[in-house]
Every structure is written in structure tokens, then in C-alpha cells.
Design an enzyme around this catalytic site. Structure first.
Site, short mmCIF file in Angstrom:
data_model
loop_
_atom_site.label_atom_id
_atom_site.label_comp_id
_atom_site.label_asym_id
_atom_site.label_seq_id
_atom_site.Cartn_x
_atom_site.Cartn_y
_atom_site.Cartn_z
N PHE A 134 -11.56 23.68 74.56
CA PHE A 134 -12.13 22.35 74.33
C PHE A 134 -11.23 21.30 74.95
O PHE A 134 -10.02 21.25 74.67
CB PHE A 134 -12.27 22.09 72.83
CG PHE A 134 -13.33 22.93 72.18
CD1 PHE A 134 -14.61 22.45 71.99
CD2 PHE A 134 -13.05 24.24 71.80
CE1 PHE A 134 -15.59 23.24 71.40
CE2 PHE A 134 -14.02 25.04 71.21
CZ PHE A 134 -15.30 24.54 71.01
N CYS A 157 -15.06 6.25 73.08
CA CYS A 157 -16.51 6.39 72.96
C CYS A 157 -17.14 5.01 73.06
O CYS A 157 -16.54 4.01 72.68
CB CYS A 157 -16.87 7.05 71.63
SG CYS A 157 -18.63 7.49 71.49
N CYS A 165 -20.10 5.80 65.39
CA CYS A 165 -20.88 6.42 64.32
C CYS A 165 -20.00 6.57 63.08
O CYS A 165 -18.84 6.98 63.18
CB CYS A 165 -21.38 7.79 64.76
SG CYS A 165 -22.43 7.72 66.23
N CYS A 192 -18.20 10.03 62.46
CA CYS A 192 -17.41 10.65 63.54
C CYS A 192 -16.10 11.20 63.00
O CYS A 192 -15.40 10.53 62.23
CB CYS A 192 -17.13 9.64 64.64
SG CYS A 192 -16.24 10.35 66.05
N ASP A 193 -15.77 12.44 63.40
CA ASP A 193 -14.53 13.06 62.92
C ASP A 193 -13.48 13.15 64.02
O ASP A 193 -12.47 13.84 63.88
CB ASP A 193 -14.80 14.45 62.34
CG ASP A 193 -15.48 15.39 63.35
OD1 ASP A 193 -15.66 14.99 64.51
OD2 ASP A 193 -15.82 16.51 62.96
N THR A 194 -13.68 12.43 65.13
CA THR A 194 -12.71 12.46 66.23
C THR A 194 -11.64 11.39 66.02
O THR A 194 -11.96 10.23 65.78
CB THR A 194 -13.40 12.23 67.58
OG1 THR A 194 -14.36 13.26 67.79
CG2 THR A 194 -12.40 12.24 68.71
N GLU A 201 -20.71 18.00 75.91
CA GLU A 201 -21.41 17.45 74.76
C GLU A 201 -21.41 15.94 74.90
O GLU A 201 -20.35 15.33 75.00
CB GLU A 201 -20.72 17.89 73.47
CG GLU A 201 -20.70 19.40 73.30
CD GLU A 201 -19.99 19.85 72.03
OE1 GLU A 201 -19.44 18.99 71.31
OE2 GLU A 201 -19.98 21.06 71.77
N HIS A 261 -17.31 26.34 62.67
CA HIS A 261 -15.84 26.27 62.75
C HIS A 261 -15.27 25.69 61.45
O HIS A 261 -14.21 26.12 60.99
CB HIS A 261 -15.40 25.45 63.96
CG HIS A 261 -16.01 24.09 64.05
ND1 HIS A 261 -17.36 23.91 64.29
CD2 HIS A 261 -15.49 22.86 63.93
CE1 HIS A 261 -17.63 22.61 64.32
NE2 HIS A 261 -16.50 21.96 64.09
#
Length: 198
Positions: free
Chosen positions: A23, A29, A33, A36-38, A92, A192
């Protein structure tokens, strides 16, 4: 390029669930949102060749370009370098930025995850995508009726993980019922997270 992290794990979502993958998570971004977990605190500048070198440190041939929103930074030259190294490139994207014909054609697998109902002006601007994945928390899904992936059987809804157990479970139950009532769609879980891996 500004990269949050490069790591090796199993693809947890969509058609390629369970596939060993490297990954490459780009920072930044164009949407915000609330689920969002980033995280973007550890972002670093990397040249394309550095990214390729780090990818090649792992044995998997599948590379997932993600974010954030990778279309803000992904280049045709990086995709070509990964191909030359024998890697398959998946991406993605929220689909709000056109990729251009050359870049779109070069990417082996595009996952479109639109965010119509979560962000204003989140219109889809890409023309080709291989699978459709919608984060679900009970919204009207008819807005997605016109979005047809290249692989027509690859329409997934993914229950929204709110970070709170009871609402996440409620989203899961609602998603299961939605899929049973609307068999165009398939359920995609974030496996995951269920496995306790990245």
C-alpha cells in the site's frame, strides 16, 4: 510526492480482498469525510524512484495506490516504473478528479469510492473504473444507479465504521439487509480490521 506511508499487508476490501499488497498511501485529500481514518501527521517527501525502491522491498506484485486522494499526486511515470518492475497497479479514488486517458488506461484496477452524500460538490469525474465501493450508513443508494463499473458484478457496499461499536453494528445490519433486498450489490467488510492487521 508527499507520502503518508508505504506498508505491506492484505487487501481488506472489495474484489481483491485477501490479496497480498503493498500500500502506497499518499497524503492529502480534496474532500473531508467525517469517517476518514487516514492520518497525515507522518507524511514525507519521496521521489518516484524512492517509492518504487520501497515497494520492491516486499514480495507482492499487487500495489495499491491510496490516500487521502491519490489522484492529487499520482503520475503516469510512477505507474510505468511500477509496471517495469513487474508490479500491478491498483488505485482507490473518490473519483472527483479526472485522471486523463493515458493515466486511467495505465492503471490496472481502479476502485471508485464516491462520496456524494458526505461532501458537497463530490461529483464523479472519472470515466472508467473497475469496481464501485460505497461507504454505507443508510443513505439513499439510488444516486449510484448510473455508476456502472467495468466489471458489472463489482458493486460493493461497505458498512461505515463510525468508531463507535453500536452505530457500526447498526450500519452492518442495515448493509446486510440492503444487499439482500438489492442483489446488484455485494457486501464488502473491512476484513483487515476484523483480522487486526493494517
Amino acid at each position: 510526492m508527499v507520502v503518508d506511508e508505504i506498508f505491506y499487508s492484505l487487501q481488506g476490501e472489495g474484489r481483491n480482498t485477501g490479496t497480498p499488497s503493498v500500500f502506497v498511501r499518499f497524503a492529502g485529500c480534496n474532500l473531508q469525510c467525517d469517517f476518514c481514518d487516514t492520518q497525515h501527521q507522518s507524511a514525507q517527501q519521496l521521489a518516484e524512484d524512492e517509492i518504487v525502491d520501497r515497494v520492491l522491498a516486499y514480495p507482492a506484485t499487487n500495489v495499491v495506490i491510496t490516500g487521502g486522494e491519490p489522484s492529487l499526486q499520482l503520475t503516469l511515470s510512477l505507474v510505468e516504473k511500477l509496471h517495469q518492475a513487474g508490479r500491478k497497479v491498483c488505485m482507490e479514488t473518490n473519483g472527483t478528479r479526472p485522471l486523463g486517458e493515458a493515466l486511467a488506461s495505465a492503471i490496472d484496477w481502479i476502485t471508485l469510492s464516491p462520496k456524494f452524500e458526505f461532501c458537497p460538490n463530490a461529483q464523479v469525474r472519472i470515466e472508467r473504473f473497475d469496481e464501485l465501493k460505497v461507504v454505507y450508513r443508510g443513505q439513499d443508494m439510488s444516486i449510484y444507479d448510473s455508476l456502472i463499473p467495468a466489471h458489472a458484478d463489482c458493486c460493493y457496499i461497505q458498512p461505515c465504521d463510525t468508531g463507535e461499536a453500536s452505530s457500526t453494528r447498526a450500519n452492518l445490519r442495515a448493509a446486510i439487509q440492503f444487499v439482500l433486498d438489492n442483489p446488484r450489490w455485494r457486501l464488502s467488510l473491512q476484513t483487515h480490521k476484523l483480522l487486526g492487521i493494517r
